[in-house]
Design an enzyme around this catalytic site. Sequence first.
Site, PDB file in Angstrom:
ATOM      1  N   ASN A 136       0.876  -1.179   0.000  1.00 42.29           N
ATOM      2  CA  ASN A 136       0.000   0.000   0.000  1.00 42.29           C
ATOM      3  C   ASN A 136       0.908   1.223   0.000  1.00 42.29           C
ATOM      4  OD1 ASN A 136      -1.911   1.981   0.309  1.00 42.29           O
ATOM      5  ND2 ASN A 136      -2.717   1.231   2.255  1.00 42.29           N
ATOM      6  N   LYS A 190       3.610   0.956   2.902  1.00 40.90           N
ATOM      7  CA  LYS A 190       3.292  -0.048   3.912  1.00 40.90           C
ATOM      8  C   LYS A 190       3.255  -1.424   3.253  1.00 40.90           C
ATOM      9  CE  LYS A 190       0.378   3.319   6.315  1.00 40.90           C
ATOM     10  NZ  LYS A 190      -0.998   3.662   6.749  1.00 40.90           N
ATOM     11  N   ARG A 235      -2.766  -2.134  -3.503  1.00 42.99           N
ATOM     12  CA  ARG A 235      -3.979  -1.345  -3.347  1.00 42.99           C
ATOM     13  C   ARG A 235      -3.983  -0.257  -4.413  1.00 42.99           C
ATOM     14  NH1 ARG A 235      -5.856   1.738   2.210  1.00 42.99           N
ATOM     15  NH2 ARG A 235      -7.914   2.406   1.504  1.00 42.99           N
ATOM     16  N   HIS A 272     -12.849   3.179  -0.281  1.00 37.03           N
ATOM     17  CA  HIS A 272     -12.713   2.364   0.934  1.00 37.03           C
ATOM     18  C   HIS A 272     -13.368   0.996   0.760  1.00 37.03           C
ATOM     19  CE1 HIS A 272     -12.271   6.350   3.294  1.00 37.03           C
ATOM     20  NE2 HIS A 272     -11.071   5.828   3.089  1.00 37.03           N
ATOM     21  N   HIS A 322     -16.093   3.973   7.821  1.00 43.31           N
ATOM     22  CA  HIS A 322     -14.632   3.986   7.798  1.00 43.31           C
ATOM     23  C   HIS A 322     -14.200   5.411   8.097  1.00 43.31           C
ATOM     24  CE1 HIS A 322     -10.590   2.612   6.295  1.00 43.31           C
ATOM     25  NE2 HIS A 322     -10.448   3.930   6.329  1.00 43.31           N
ATOM     26  N   LEU A 323     -13.805   5.643   9.340  1.00 44.51           N
ATOM     27  CA  LEU A 323     -13.479   6.989   9.792  1.00 44.51           C
ATOM     28  C   LEU A 323     -11.994   7.078  10.134  1.00 44.51           C
ATOM     29  CD1 LEU A 323     -16.542   7.610  12.161  1.00 44.51           C
ATOM     30  CD2 LEU A 323     -16.357   8.026   9.699  1.00 44.51           C
ATOM     31  N   ARG A 335      -9.654  16.873   4.099  1.00 43.68           N
ATOM     32  CA  ARG A 335     -10.513  17.043   2.929  1.00 43.68           C
ATOM     33  C   ARG A 335     -11.867  17.609   3.341  1.00 43.68           C
ATOM     34  NH1 ARG A 335      -9.734  11.080   0.537  1.00 43.68           N
ATOM     35  NH2 ARG A 335      -8.061  10.817   2.073  1.00 43.68           N
ATOM     36  N   ASP A 379      -5.267  15.831  13.670  1.00 43.95           N
ATOM     37  CA  ASP A 379      -5.012  14.781  14.647  1.00 43.95           C
ATOM     38  C   ASP A 379      -6.134  14.775  15.679  1.00 43.95           C
ATOM     39  OD1 ASP A 379      -4.166  13.235  16.832  1.00 43.95           O
ATOM     40  OD2 ASP A 379      -2.062  13.722  16.503  1.00 43.95           O
ATOM     41  N   GLY A 392      -8.919   4.573  11.782  1.00 47.54           N
ATOM     42  CA  GLY A 392      -8.208   5.122  12.934  1.00 47.54           C
ATOM     43  C   GLY A 392      -9.103   5.839  13.917  1.00 47.54           C
ATOM     44  N   ILE A 393     -10.022   6.690  13.432  1.00 43.70           N
ATOM     45  CA  ILE A 393     -10.946   7.399  14.313  1.00 43.70           C
ATOM     46  C   ILE A 393     -12.037   6.451  14.793  1.00 43.70           C
ATOM     47  CG2 ILE A 393     -12.594   9.310  14.474  1.00 43.70           C
ATOM     48  CD1 ILE A 393     -10.978  10.740  12.294  1.00 43.70           C
ATOM     49  N   GLY A 394     -12.593   5.693  13.862  1.00 39.03           N
ATOM     50  CA  GLY A 394     -13.693   4.788  14.204  1.00 39.03           C
ATOM     51  C   GLY A 394     -13.325   3.763  15.249  1.00 39.03           C
ATOM     52  N   GLU A 417      -7.616  -4.144   5.328  1.00 40.12           N
ATOM     53  CA  GLU A 417      -7.649  -4.202   3.867  1.00 40.12           C
ATOM     54  C   GLU A 417      -6.580  -5.144   3.329  1.00 40.12           C
ATOM     55  OE1 GLU A 417      -8.419   0.354   4.590  1.00 40.12           O
ATOM     56  OE2 GLU A 417      -7.393  -1.288   5.627  1.00 40.12           O
TER      57      GLU A 417
END
Length: 369
Positions: free
Chosen positions: A9, A16, A89, A177, A204-205, A237, A279, A324-326, A355
């Site tokens: 990715n 990654k 990806r 996503h 997906h947050l 965004r 962040d 990450g947030i979710g 993923e």
Amino acid sequence: MTDTILVINAGSSSVKFCLYALTNELPLLGQGKVSDLGNKPVLSAADDKGVASEKALAVGTSHEESLRAILDWVQGHKDGWSIKASAHRIAHGGTEFTAPIRVTSDIFHRLKKLCSLAPLHQPHNLMALGIVDRLLPHVPQIACFDTAFHSRHDPLFSVYALPEELTDKGIRHYGFHGLSYEWIAHTLRDKHPVLAKGRVVAAHLGNGASLCAMKNGISIDTTMGMTALDGVPMGTRSGSIDPGAIIYMIRDLGMPVDDVEHILYEKSGLRGLSGQTNDVKALLSSSEPKAKFALDYFALKVAQYMAMMAVAIGGIDGIVFTGGIGENAAPIREAILNYLAFMGSGQTLVIPANEEKIMAMHAANILSS
């Protein structure tokens, strides 16, 4: 030697990777990344036995040099790993690429034509694919598309209210996503089979954020559109914005198109609203009113779009958070659910994003066929 699948990715400032054994369960053998490309890059990697390594790379290290360093780590491991396929990806498959595919020279050049639809991601995804193909010329390269999971949407959910000739030129909803949502659908089938057959809104947050309305594990609607800029606000965004505002920025404010694009992709969202950062951990701990406002705005918009997703599938039996947030920001999840309390949201789950595993599964299927 152990036969493996390498999953890549690649982004603008990082590459990654994950490595899976090519067996029925596809166990994870190793993972890592090259981070901080363009500044002071570092290769960090760890195998399944917990043996970790970290290596500083030279300033100015390129994506090709980064991928060489990753391959050196994989191929030099004492357990003897042999790469049989590499899965990449790819952000955008357009209308043509609706399932994972082994990449040929012709397919690679067709994918390059889609770069304008995902300018932050597609060029780097394809760069890595091309590099690994050169470094491992006899190893199949598999493209896995973030748009594919949404490719069977009914026209009610894929068409913009524009003249047909523009739709025919590719201006339509695609959604993104998809690999993350496909993993959620897979996990629900495996661990929550009753909910898997129901009406689920998945969120997906992360720095990129979107929602997906699923029924019986199939994507019915999603919030991102032709590009990964649409829908809910994100880390940097804007999410949805009146198209007239963009016309105004260009025509009346005299802003160059490239500047407008940079603002919408890089300086908006949580960063723009807070005037500080994207962040979420820092925003949650900040005492600045703008930080609280940014998070309140984000939670409200996610909840509003969840209600829209519920309309697409006739209600909600469950909500799944990922990203990450979710996964990590419990106060954000709670705020979103509080906004939705009036309508009920059924079961609530947190499923870690993976993923990479779904990409390895696709690559294994292509190899076996």
